[in-house]
Design a protein around this motif. Structure first.
Motif, PDB file in Angstrom:
ATOM      1  N   VAL A 120       0.868  -1.172   0.000  1.00 51.67           N
ATOM      2  CA  VAL A 120       0.000   0.000   0.000  1.00 51.67           C
ATOM      3  C   VAL A 120       0.904   1.220   0.000  1.00 51.67           C
ATOM      4  CG1 VAL A 120      -1.712   1.313   1.286  1.00 51.67           C
ATOM      5  CG2 VAL A 120      -1.854  -1.169   1.232  1.00 51.67           C
ATOM      6  N   SER A 121       0.669   2.117  -0.943  1.00 49.98           N
ATOM      7  CA  SER A 121       1.479   3.321  -1.008  1.00 49.98           C
ATOM      8  C   SER A 121       0.607   4.544  -0.794  1.00 49.98           C
ATOM      9  CB  SER A 121       2.192   3.413  -2.359  1.00 49.98           C
ATOM     10  OG  SER A 121       1.263   3.438  -3.410  1.00 49.98           O
ATOM     11  N   PHE A 122       1.174   5.524  -0.175  1.00 43.29           N
ATOM     12  CA  PHE A 122       0.476   6.785   0.032  1.00 43.29           C
ATOM     13  C   PHE A 122       1.510   7.893   0.115  1.00 43.29           C
ATOM     14  CE2 PHE A 122       1.614   7.004   4.516  1.00 43.29           C
ATOM     15  CZ  PHE A 122       1.761   5.659   4.863  1.00 43.29           C
ATOM     16  N   GLU A 123       1.033   9.117   0.117  1.00 40.92           N
ATOM     17  CA  GLU A 123       1.922  10.257   0.131  1.00 40.92           C
ATOM     18  C   GLU A 123       1.659  11.102   1.360  1.00 40.92           C
ATOM     19  OE1 GLU A 123       2.657  10.805  -4.650  1.00 40.92           O
ATOM     20  OE2 GLU A 123       1.059  11.922  -3.679  1.00 40.92           O
ATOM     21  N   VAL A 124       2.734  11.583   1.928  1.00 34.89           N
ATOM     22  CA  VAL A 124       2.664  12.408   3.137  1.00 34.89           C
ATOM     23  C   VAL A 124       2.975  13.839   2.745  1.00 34.89           C
ATOM     24  CG1 VAL A 124       3.646  12.827   5.415  1.00 34.89           C
ATOM     25  CG2 VAL A 124       3.350  10.480   4.596  1.00 34.89           C
ATOM     26  N   LEU A 125       2.073  14.741   3.087  1.00 40.90           N
ATOM     27  CA  LEU A 125       2.218  16.141   2.776  1.00 40.90           C
ATOM     28  C   LEU A 125       2.701  16.877   4.017  1.00 40.90           C
ATOM     29  CD1 LEU A 125       1.651  18.368   0.635  1.00 40.90           C
ATOM     30  CD2 LEU A 125      -0.609  18.609   1.661  1.00 40.90           C
ATOM     31  N   VAL A 126       3.816  17.590   3.899  1.00 44.01           N
ATOM     32  CA  VAL A 126       4.350  18.338   5.026  1.00 44.01           C
ATOM     33  C   VAL A 126       4.344  19.823   4.682  1.00 44.01           C
ATOM     34  CG1 VAL A 126       5.797  16.436   5.803  1.00 44.01           C
ATOM     35  CG2 VAL A 126       6.732  18.091   4.216  1.00 44.01           C
ATOM     36  N   HIS A 127       4.269  20.648   5.697  1.00 41.35           N
ATOM     37  CA  HIS A 127       4.253  22.092   5.519  1.00 41.35           C
ATOM     38  C   HIS A 127       5.496  22.692   6.187  1.00 41.35           C
ATOM     39  CE1 HIS A 127       0.108  22.286   3.960  1.00 41.35           C
ATOM     40  NE2 HIS A 127      -0.091  21.242   4.755  1.00 41.35           N
ATOM     41  N   ASN A 128       5.820  23.858   5.701  1.00 38.49           N
ATOM     42  CA  ASN A 128       6.861  24.693   6.314  1.00 38.49           C
ATOM     43  C   ASN A 128       8.210  23.976   6.437  1.00 38.49           C
ATOM     44  OD1 ASN A 128       7.809  27.074   7.321  1.00 38.49           O
ATOM     45  ND2 ASN A 128       7.186  26.641   9.430  1.00 38.49           N
ATOM     46  N   PRO A 129       8.949  23.653   5.357  1.00 38.35           N
ATOM     47  CA  PRO A 129       8.577  24.044   4.001  1.00 38.35           C
ATOM     48  C   PRO A 129       7.600  23.043   3.381  1.00 38.35           C
ATOM     49  CG  PRO A 129      10.676  22.959   3.969  1.00 38.35           C
ATOM     50  CD  PRO A 129      10.290  23.080   5.417  1.00 38.35           C
ATOM     51  N   LEU A 130       6.825  23.460   2.390  1.00 44.61           N
ATOM     52  CA  LEU A 130       5.843  22.601   1.734  1.00 44.61           C
ATOM     53  C   LEU A 130       6.537  21.568   0.856  1.00 44.61           C
ATOM     54  CD1 LEU A 130       2.841  22.108   1.229  1.00 44.61           C
ATOM     55  CD2 LEU A 130       2.986  23.718  -0.685  1.00 44.61           C
ATOM     56  N   ASN A 131       6.237  20.301   1.090  1.00 40.63           N
ATOM     57  CA  ASN A 131       6.829  19.241   0.271  1.00 40.63           C
ATOM     58  C   ASN A 131       5.963  17.998   0.391  1.00 40.63           C
ATOM     59  OD1 ASN A 131       8.608  17.893  -1.420  1.00 40.63           O
ATOM     60  ND2 ASN A 131      10.418  18.700  -0.388  1.00 40.63           N
ATOM     61  N   ILE A 132       6.286  16.978  -0.386  1.00 42.68           N
ATOM     62  CA  ILE A 132       5.502  15.734  -0.398  1.00 42.68           C
ATOM     63  C   ILE A 132       6.461  14.560  -0.438  1.00 42.68           C
ATOM     64  CG2 ILE A 132       5.271  15.692  -2.917  1.00 42.68           C
ATOM     65  CD1 ILE A 132       2.437  14.576  -2.481  1.00 42.68           C
ATOM     66  N   PHE A 133       6.153  13.499   0.330  1.00 40.87           N
ATOM     67  CA  PHE A 133       6.991  12.301   0.409  1.00 40.87           C
ATOM     68  C   PHE A 133       6.135  11.075   0.129  1.00 40.87           C
ATOM     69  CE2 PHE A 133       8.928  15.476   3.107  1.00 40.87           C
ATOM     70  CZ  PHE A 133      10.265  15.426   2.715  1.00 40.87           C
ATOM     71  N   ARG A 134       6.716  10.086  -0.542  1.00 43.08           N
ATOM     72  CA  ARG A 134       6.013   8.837  -0.880  1.00 43.08           C
ATOM     73  C   ARG A 134       6.391   7.751   0.126  1.00 43.08           C
ATOM     74  NH1 ARG A 134       3.492   6.700  -5.288  1.00 43.08           N
ATOM     75  NH2 ARG A 134       3.651   4.457  -5.619  1.00 43.08           N
ATOM     76  N   VAL A 135       5.383   7.051   0.662  1.00 43.58           N
ATOM     77  CA  VAL A 135       5.584   5.971   1.638  1.00 43.58           C
ATOM     78  C   VAL A 135       4.962   4.696   1.076  1.00 43.58           C
ATOM     79  CG1 VAL A 135       5.132   5.168   3.984  1.00 43.58           C
ATOM     80  CG2 VAL A 135       5.549   7.597   3.560  1.00 43.58           C
ATOM     81  N   GLU A 136       5.648   3.570   1.164  1.00 43.44           N
ATOM     82  CA  GLU A 136       5.134   2.289   0.696  1.00 43.44           C
ATOM     83  C   GLU A 136       5.245   1.257   1.811  1.00 43.44           C
ATOM     84  OE1 GLU A 136       6.499   1.192  -3.104  1.00 43.44           O
ATOM     85  OE2 GLU A 136       5.604  -0.798  -3.057  1.00 43.44           O
ATOM     86  N   VAL A 137       4.121   0.576   2.107  1.00 44.43           N
ATOM     87  CA  VAL A 137       4.057  -0.423   3.176  1.00 44.43           C
ATOM     88  C   VAL A 137       3.819  -1.792   2.537  1.00 44.43           C
ATOM     89  CG1 VAL A 137       2.858  -1.172   5.253  1.00 44.43           C
ATOM     90  CG2 VAL A 137       3.138   1.275   4.799  1.00 44.43           C
ATOM     91  N   ALA A 138       4.732  -2.746   2.755  1.00 46.02           N
ATOM     92  CA  ALA A 138       4.586  -4.109   2.240  1.00 46.02           C
ATOM     93  C   ALA A 138       3.684  -4.920   3.164  1.00 46.02           C
ATOM     94  CB  ALA A 138       5.952  -4.778   2.108  1.00 46.02           C
ATOM     95  N   ILE A 139       2.751  -5.684   2.567  1.00 42.43           N
ATOM     96  CA  ILE A 139       1.817  -6.517   3.322  1.00 42.43           C
ATOM     97  C   ILE A 139       2.166  -7.981   3.071  1.00 42.43           C
ATOM     98  CG2 ILE A 139      -0.597  -7.140   3.665  1.00 42.43           C
ATOM     99  CD1 ILE A 139      -1.346  -4.370   2.670  1.00 42.43           C
ATOM    100  N   GLU A 140       2.435  -8.735   4.123  1.00 41.66           N
ATOM    101  CA  GLU A 140       2.816 -10.135   3.998  1.00 41.66           C
ATOM    102  C   GLU A 140       1.610 -11.042   4.241  1.00 41.66           C
ATOM    103  OE1 GLU A 140       7.455  -9.652   5.501  1.00 41.66           O
ATOM    104  OE2 GLU A 140       6.036 -10.861   6.636  1.00 41.66           O
ATOM    105  N   ASP A 141       1.560 -12.137   3.481  1.00 44.48           N
ATOM    106  CA  ASP A 141       0.443 -13.067   3.587  1.00 44.48           C
ATOM    107  C   ASP A 141       0.592 -13.964   4.820  1.00 44.48           C
ATOM    108  OD1 ASP A 141      -0.647 -16.053   2.063  1.00 44.48           O
ATOM    109  OD2 ASP A 141      -1.921 -14.395   2.632  1.00 44.48           O
ATOM    110  N   VAL A 142      -0.526 -14.297   5.443  1.00 47.03           N
ATOM    111  CA  VAL A 142      -0.579 -15.249   6.554  1.00 47.03           C
ATOM    112  C   VAL A 142      -1.398 -16.445   6.089  1.00 47.03           C
ATOM    113  CG1 VAL A 142      -1.396 -15.640   8.904  1.00 47.03           C
ATOM    114  CG2 VAL A 142      -0.364 -13.450   8.297  1.00 47.03           C
TER     115      VAL A 142
END
Length: 397
Positions: A10-32
């Protein structure tokens, strides 16, 4: 959430302020290993003629396991019986096809049926299992099973193919005569998702499309086809249907952040808008480029992960333009190309006077040596009109 995919994240983006920027985060999901192998029915009946020589093979149902990776790798076991054994045949897709093997000749007059149990065990730790009962009925007279020309067939179908479109015509032959050579066709035991999409004519062997396809949902299907003769002997083959992508999705533009109004004293390359552009198609159909349409001191810059930044390309001047309107146009590389657009409205605010700014006496005609007459004159006039002695002024060096 991830279906049959071995890799899931699952990937999503984190928006930060001061200074304004955006970062991409990816979380791996393992099967059970939380799913046991299952068969579509609790019992299966097989008709085997007493003339069938030892060594004859009879395909059995492949169990389904909703897990992925090692947890979905299946092995099979059969209850002990001197007349039968079990072998597995590896298919081209990596799955194991269980087959019942006749070890000794049958005699219907001595025994008319056999009761067996097939067990499917997955590769989890600890492993999970599922079973199906098999009843073998000993019959007379049909000594030639149907034969397909190939073990596996392939077909390609565009995702915009209409329901009712022909996929492939399959046929088998049988060396017997009369009713024993009469072949009927059907789709084998498969998931409900596949059976909802395709149907097969029992007489002609023609496979047709029942429901619309969607490449973005499923890129291919593997069908199990059975041919059964009049004496009950069955042959199987596989049909791999590849779904071809069509450029049927326009780019989607999402505004993640909009900084408005923007002070006119912001430096060049200040980020004022963050955008996310996504196209659900694949290949060139899903490759997107963005541009700005309209006259404004702004430019657009691509960031990793399908994000774009709109930045100031030159200094802003509220006295020249208090508002800027531009259109973001996103266009894919499909043929024909699809595009979408959204309008951005950016207001420009007057720069703020800050404590400590130099002050000059205007109505008296005095000015700081570091200012120019062009700087002072407008403020001078406004101060005198308002009968104010002093107003803040930020000199230009």
């Amino acid at each position: 959430m991830c279906g049959e995919s071995a890799m899931c994240s699952v990937s999503f983006e984190v928006l930060v302020h001061n200074p304004l920027n955006i970062f991409r985060v990816e979380v791996a999901i393992e099967d059970v290993n939380d799913n046991s192998p299952t068969f579509s029915n609790s019992a299966l009946e097989l008709d085997i003629g007493e003339w069938t020589p030892p060594g004859g093979r009879f395909p059995l149902e492949i169990a389904q396991d909703a897990d992925v990776g090692r947890n979905s790798l299946l092995t099979y076991q059969l209850t002990n019986n001197p007349s039968f054994s079990l072998v597995t045949k590896e298919s081209s897709d990596g799955s194991n096809q269980p087959e019942l093997v006749l070890e000794s000749a049958l005699d219907r007059e001595r025994q008319t049926s056999f009761e067996l149990v097939l067990t499917a065990v997955d590769g989890g730790d600890p492993g999970r299992s599922g079973t199906i009962k098999i009843r073998v009925n000993v019959t007379d007279a049909n000594d030639n099973p149907p034969v397909f020309g190939q073990d596996q067939y392939r077909a390609r179908l565009r995702e915009d193919a209409a329901p009712g479109s022909r996929v492939l015509n399959i046929s088998a032959s049988d060396a017997d005569t009369g009713n024993n050579a009469r072949i009927t066709y059907s789709l084998g035991k498969m998931s409900a998702k596949i059976l909802q999409k395709f149907m097969m004519d029992a007489e002609s062997g023609m496979i047709t499309l029942k429901e619309a396809l969607d490449f973005e949902d499923t890129r291919g299907y593997t069908l199990l086809v059975e041919a059964r003769d009049g004496g009950g002997l069955v042959a199987q083959c596989k049909v791999v249907v590849e779904v071809l992508d069509v450029n049927d999705n326009a780019p989607e533009i999402t505004i993640l952040s909009l900084s408005s109004p923007v002070p006119e004293d912001e430096p060049v390359d200040t980020v004022v808008v963050l955008l996310k552009v996504r196209d659900r198609d694949s290949g060139e159909n899903g490759q997107v480029s963005c541009e700005l349409s309209g006259e404004a001191p702004l430019s657009i810059v691509e960031s990793p992960g399908g994000s774009y930044k709109v930045v100031t390309a030159s200094a802003l001047d509220r006295e020249q333009a208090s508002e800027h309107r531009v259109t973001v146009v996103a266009r894919d590389r499909g043929r024909p190309a699809l595009s979408s657009s959204t309008e951005l409205v950016l207001e420009v605010s007057d720069w703020e006077w800050k404590a400590g700014d130099m002050r000059v006496t205007l109505c008296s005609g005095q000015k700081d040596v570091n200012t120019t007459l062009a700087d002072v004159a407008p403020l001078w006039k406004r101060a005198c009109d308002e009968e104010r002695e002093d107003i803040p002024f930020k000199p230009r060096v």
